[in-house]
Scaffold this active site. Structure first.
Site, PDB file in Angstrom:
ATOM      1  N   ASP A 296      42.158  39.292  39.706  1.00 29.64           N
ATOM      2  CA  ASP A 296      40.466  38.874  39.758  1.00 29.64           C
ATOM      3  C   ASP A 296      41.057  37.099  39.642  1.00 29.64           C
ATOM      4  OD1 ASP A 296      38.796  36.978  39.351  1.00 29.64           O
ATOM      5  OD2 ASP A 296      38.802  37.531  37.153  1.00 29.64           O
ATOM      6  N   THR A 298      40.448  34.137  38.051  1.00 27.93           N
ATOM      7  CA  THR A 298      40.708  33.594  37.693  1.00 27.93           C
ATOM      8  C   THR A 298      40.899  33.847  36.270  1.00 27.93           C
ATOM      9  OG1 THR A 298      38.575  32.679  37.915  1.00 27.93           O
ATOM     10  CG2 THR A 298      39.663  32.634  35.589  1.00 27.93           C
ATOM     11  N   ASP A 533      40.743  39.749  32.464  1.00 24.39           N
ATOM     12  CA  ASP A 533      40.772  38.915  31.049  1.00 24.39           C
ATOM     13  C   ASP A 533      40.066  39.441  30.464  1.00 24.39           C
ATOM     14  OD1 ASP A 533      40.238  37.715  32.661  1.00 24.39           O
ATOM     15  OD2 ASP A 533      40.967  35.500  31.903  1.00 24.39           O
TER      16      ASP A 533
END
Length: 793
Positions: A296, A298, A533
Site C-alpha cells: 500500500d 500509505t 495496515d
C-alpha cells in the site's frame, strides 16, 4: 459514549465458573510440552533409541556414541525452539488486540479471551469481532463477513441485529452484547488460524516427509537381511547385531528434521531482535519463495501521518463555512480515519449537533453527517463525488498528480443512501478541496532498491487517486509504467491479468480488487507477499502467501497476517525475506548431505547383505563420519547468510545430487574394503579402518562441493573437520577407543587412490549435471549466494 453498567464482578466470576468464557487460546508457537514431545517422540528417535538399547546390551559403550549425538540433537532443538517461543510470546503481547468492555459501570480494556457470556463491549472500525454478539447501539456500523461467508459486500448492522465472530468492522462503531463465546462462537478458530504453529503448505516439509517415508519402508527388510547375512558369514550374534545397528542407524537422516526445526526457530528468533513477529514459523519458508510484494502507499511508502496543507475553494465556495464544517465532521466521528483526523486537527469544532452520521468506508470512499440547520455535509474523493470534467474533479486531479491526497467537501439536502443497491455515487454541491500531504518514509527508497536488485517485483495497490499513487511511487524509485485507475477496470479476471502484465502501480483499489490482484498474481505462478495496515487490506493479507501487517495497524489486519512489523518499519522487510531465503536455501543444501548418507548407507547394507561379508563398520565408525562430514558442518551451513530466492523442485534437486553421490560413496567404500580384505596380513580392524578412511575422504569431497564457493569461514570449517579426523587417527588412545588401526602403507596408498578416483567421478558428475540440466536447476546446491552480494540479513 458513556459507560454502560455491564456485568458485575460477581456475575463475571459466576460465568467463568460455569465455563461461559472465551478462553479458546491460540498462541504464536507450540507450548513447551509440545516442543519437547515434537523433538523427542518421533519415529526416528524411536528407531535410534531402540538401536541404542541393542548396542548397550550386546556391544561396548564406544558403539553407543551415536546415542550422545542423539541426545545432544534433541537438547539443541528443544533449547533453540523454546528460546524462540519465549521471544515470540513476549512480542505477541505487544500486538494483541484489546476489547473495551463495560463492567461495573466502567470501561475496561481486556484481552478477548477474558470475555464472558453477556459481556457488553464496544466495537469500532478496523476491529475483528471476537465472539458472536447482538448489537445494542450503532453509529453507521457496517461489517464485512467475507472471511466467513465469502460475500464481498459490507452489510449495515443496527440495534437488535446479530454479529458473527470473525467478521470485521469496516465502518462506524457500536456497542454489542456477547451471546456466544468460546467453543459456542461461530468462528472461534478464525483469528487464531494465522497464529497457530503449523508447518502447512511447505514444499520443504513435504519433500522431507517423502524421503523419510521411503527410508522407513527400507529399514526393517534391510536389518533382517543384514542379520541373516552376518550370521551366515560366521559372525557371532553379537557381531551381527552390531553390524546391523551400524547400517540401519546410518540410513536414518535423523538430523534433517531437527535441523529444519532449529533453522526455523533461529530465523524467528533473529527476526524478533529486529522487532518482527513471526506468527507462524512455517511462514519463514514461504518468505524464501516470494517474488512479488504488493504494498500500500500509505504507511508503507509514506509515513501515514497526514497534514492539511491547503483549503482551496471551488467556484464561490465559502472557506470560512467550509472550515467550520470540517471541524464539525471531525468531531462527529468518534473514530475518524487518517484523512478525517488530519482535517479535524486543522479545524476547531464549532459545536454543531449531528442528527445522523455516515462513517467513512473504503468501499464508497466518502463520509458525511447531517447537522440539521447547519446543513448536510459530505467529505470524500473528488473522483467519486464530482462528475468527470467538473472544475472540482479537474482541480483535484491536478493536485493528485503532484502527489497530494485530495478530498472534496460539499453540501446536500440530505444524506444519501449507503446501501449497496445505491449504485450511483452522491453528487453534493462542491464547496472546497482539502489538500493533504504526507511525508515519504526515509527508508522507502532503499527498501525499494533492495527488492528490485533482488529480482522481486513491487506492485503498489492503493485506495488513493491513481495520479497521487503514481507520483509517490516514482519518488521512491518503483520501476513501473503509468499508474492505473483500478476502478475503471472490468470485473473479469482477464482484465486484471492484462493490467498487471503492463503496470505495477494502481490507484482506487478497493478491498475486493486487492484480493483480485493477489489472485491474478497467483494465477501467473507468483509467490505473493502482501503488506498492509488497514481493514481494507484484510482480504488480500489473508489470501497472499505471506501477509505482512504493521504493528500499529488494525487488530483485524494483525490477526490475519503471518508477519507483523512491530515498529512499522518497512525497512525490516528485506531482513524478513533474507531470513526466509537463508533458511530454505541452506536447508536444501544440508539436506543433500543427509540424503547422500542415507543412500550410501542403504547401498552398503544391501551390498554387504547380498555378498555375505562382515559389515565394514562398527556404529562408532559411522558416528565419526556422520559427525565430521554431516552433523557439525550442516549445523553451521544451515545458519549462514544466503539471499538466493528459493524455487520449486526441492525434492528433485536433492535426489539429483544425493543419489549419484551416494552411489559413488558406496562403491568407493566397498572397493576400498575389498582391497584391504584381499591384502596379506591385514586384520578385520584394519579392513574396517580402510573403509572408514575411504568413506570419510569421499564424504568430505561431497561436503566441499556443497560448501562452495569456499570463502574463509567455509574453508576453516572443512579444514577443522579434516584436522579432527587426522588427529583421531594419530592418537593411540582415540584409535583404541574407536577400534581403528591404520593399515599397511601399500593398502593405505591404495585407499587414497580409490578415494581420489571417487572424487574425480563426483566432480565430473557434478559439473556434467550442471551442464545437462542447467545451473539454475541446481542453483542452491554447491553454489551459495555470493557473500559479497548486497543483503540486509
Amino acid at each position: 459514549m458513556a459507560a454502560l453498567p455491564g456485568l458485575t464482578a460477581a456475575e463475571v466470576a459466576a460465568r467463568v465458573d460455569r465455563g461461559e468464557h472465551n478462553r479458546v487460546r491460540s498462541t504464536t508457537s507450540r507450548t513447551v510440552g509440545d516442543i519437547i514431545r515434537a523433538n523427542v517422540l518421533t519415529r526416528f528417535n524411536a528407531i535410534l533409541g531402540s538401536l541404542l538399547v541393542v548396542i548397550l546390551v550386546v556391544g561396548p559403550a564406544q558403539d553407543a556414541t551415536f546415542g550422545v549425538v542423539l541426545v545432544l540433537n534433541i537438547v539443541i532443538g528443544v533449547v533453540q525452539e523454546v528460546r524462540s517461543k519465549l521471544a515470540l510470546d513476549r512480542l505477541a503481547v505487544v500486538v494483541a488486540p484489546v476489547i473495551r468492555v463495560h463492567r461495573d459501570g466502567a470501561v475496561r480494556e481486556l484481552d478477548p479471551s477474558d470475555l464472558v457470556l453477556d459481556d457488553v463491549f464496544d466495537v469500532a472500525m478496523g476491529e475483528q469481532i471476537p465472539v458472536d454478539a447482538v448489537v445494542l447501539d450503532a453509529s453507521g456500523l457496517e461489517v464485512d463477513e467475507s472471511l466467513l461467508s465469502g460475500e464481498s459486500e459490507a452489510v449495515e448492522r443496527v440495534a437488535g441485529e446479530g454479529l458473527l465472530s470473525g467478521s470485521v468492522v469496516v465502518a462506524g462503531s457500536g456497542t454489542v452484547r456477547a451471546v456466544a463465546v468460546g467453543e459456542d462462537a461461530y468462528a472461534h478458530r478464525l483469528a487464531g488460524e494465522a497464529r497457530r504453529f503449523e508447518l502447512v503448505g511447505s514444499e520443504l516439509r513435504a519433500g522431507t516427509d517423502t524421503i523419510l517415508r521411503g527410508v522407513t519402508w527400507l529399514i526393517v527388510p534391510t536389518a533382517v537381511l543384514l542379520v541373516w547375512s552376518q550370521l551366515n558369514a560366521d559372525q557371532s550374534l553379537r557381531e551381527a547385531l552390531r553390524g546391523s545397528v551400524a547400517a540401519v542407524g546410518s540410513m536414518v537422516p535423523e538430523g534433517l528434521i531437527l535441523l529444519t526445526s532449529v533453522a526455523f526457530a533461529v530465523a524467528a528468533l533473529r527476526l524478533t531482535r529486529r522487532r518482527v513477529l513471526i506468527q507462524e514459523l512455517a511462514s519463514v519458508e514461504a518468505l524464501a519463495r516470494v517474488d512479488v510484494i504488493c504494498v500500500d502507499k500509505t504507511g508503507t511508502l509514506t509515513q501515514g501521518r497526514l497534514s492539511e496543507v491547503d483549503l482551496v475553494p471551488v467556484g464561490d465556495g465559502d472557506l470560512e463555512g467550509a472550515g467550520r464544517a470540517l471541524g464539525a465532521l471531525g468531531a462527529a466521528d468518534p473514530r475518524p480515519n487518517a484523512s478525517l483526523a488530519a482535517v479535524a486537527a486543522a479545524h476547531s469544532d464549532p459545536g454543531w449537533h449531528a442528527d445522523e452520521v455516515v462513517a467513512f468506508s473504503s468501499a464508497r470512499r466518502w463520509s458525511g453527517a447531517d447537522f440539521g440547520p447547519d446543513g448536510c455535509w459530505l467529505l470524500g474523493a473528488p473522483d467519486v463525488l464530482a462528475p468527470a470534467g467538473s472544475p472540482a474533479r479537474t482541480d483535484g486531479e491536478a493536485f493528485a498528480a503532484e502527489g497530494h491526497r485530495v478530498l472534496l467537501l460539499g453540501t446536500m439536502a440530505a444524506l444519501p443512501s449507503t446501501q449497496p443497491s445505491a449504485a450511483d455515487p452522491p453528487r453534493p454541491e462542491p464547496v472546497a478541496l482539502v489538500v493533504l500531504d504526507e511525508a515519504l518514509r526515509e527508508d522507502a527508497a532503499d527498501t525499494v532498491a533492495f527488492f528490485q536488485e533482488q529480482g522481486v517485483r513491487l506492485v503498489v495497490l492503493s485506495g488513493d487517486h491513481a495520479a497521487t499513487v503514481g507520483a509517490v511511487a516514482r519518488r521512491v524509485g518503483v520501476e513501473a509504467g503509468d499508474a492505473v485507475d483500478a476502478s475503471a477496470l472490468a470485473d473479469d479476471p482477464g482484465a486484471i491479468d492484462e493490467a498487471l502484465a503492463e503496470a505495477s502501480v494502481f490507484g482506487r483499489v478497493d478491498p475486493y480488487r486487492k484480493r483480485a490482484f493477489v489472485a491474478s498474481l497467483h494465477r501467473s505462478g507468483h509467490v505473493v507477499a502482501m503488506t498492509g495496515d488497514g481493514v481494507n487490506d484484510v482480504l488480500a493479507l489473508r489470501d497472499a502467501d505471506i501477509g505482512v501487517a504493521m504493528g500499529s495497524g488494525t487488530p483485524a489486519s494483525r490477526a490475519v497476517a503471518r508477519v507483523v512489523l512491530l515498529d512499522d518499519s518497512w525497512s525490516a522487510l528485506p531482513n524478513v525475506v533474507a531470513e526466509g531465503r537463508r533458511v530454505i536455501a541452506n536447508i536444501e543444501r544440508v539436506a543433500c548431505l543427509f540424503v547422500t548418507k542415507t543412500v550410501y548407507a542403504t547401498l552398503l547394507a544391501l551390498i554387504v547383505g547380498v555378498a555375505g561379508v562382515p559389515f565394514p563398520f562398527y556404529p562408532r565408525h559411522l558416528t565419526i563420519i556422520s559427525s565430521l562430514t554431516i552433523g557439525i558442518p550442516a549445523f553451521f551451513l544451515a545458519l549462514e547468510p544466503n539471499t538466493r530466492r528459493a524455487t520449486p523442485g526441492f525434492l528433485r534437486r536433492v535426489l539429483l545430487f544425493a543419489v549419484p553421490a551416494g552411489f559413488t560413496a558406496a562403491a568407493a567404500t566397498y572397493a576400498g574394503y575389498a582391497i584391504a580384505g584381499r591384502a596379506a596380513d591385514v586384520s578385520l580392524v584394519e579392513e574396517r579402518t580402510s573403509a572408514t578412511i575411504v568413506l570419510f575422504l569421499v564424504a568430505m569431497w561431497v561436503l566441499s562441493i556443497l560448501a562452495r564457493p569456499l570463502n574463509g569461514p567455509r574453508s576453516l570449517l572443512l579444514g577443522s573437520m579434516a584436522a579432527a579426523f587426522v588427529l583421531l587417527l594419530l592418537s593411540p588412545a582415540m584409535r583404541t577407543y574407536f577400534a581403528l588401526d591404520i593399515p599397511p602403507l601399500p593398502v593405505l596408498l591404495a585407499e587414497f587412490g580409490v578415494a581420489g578416483l571417487a572424487a574425480v567421478a563426483l566432480e565430473a558428475g557434478w559439473q556434467g549435471a550442471r551442464r545437462v540440466v542447467g545451473p539454475d536447476v541446481l542453483a542452491s546446491l554447491g553454489s551459495p549466494a555470493d557473500p559479497n552480494r548486497r543483503t540486509h540479513a
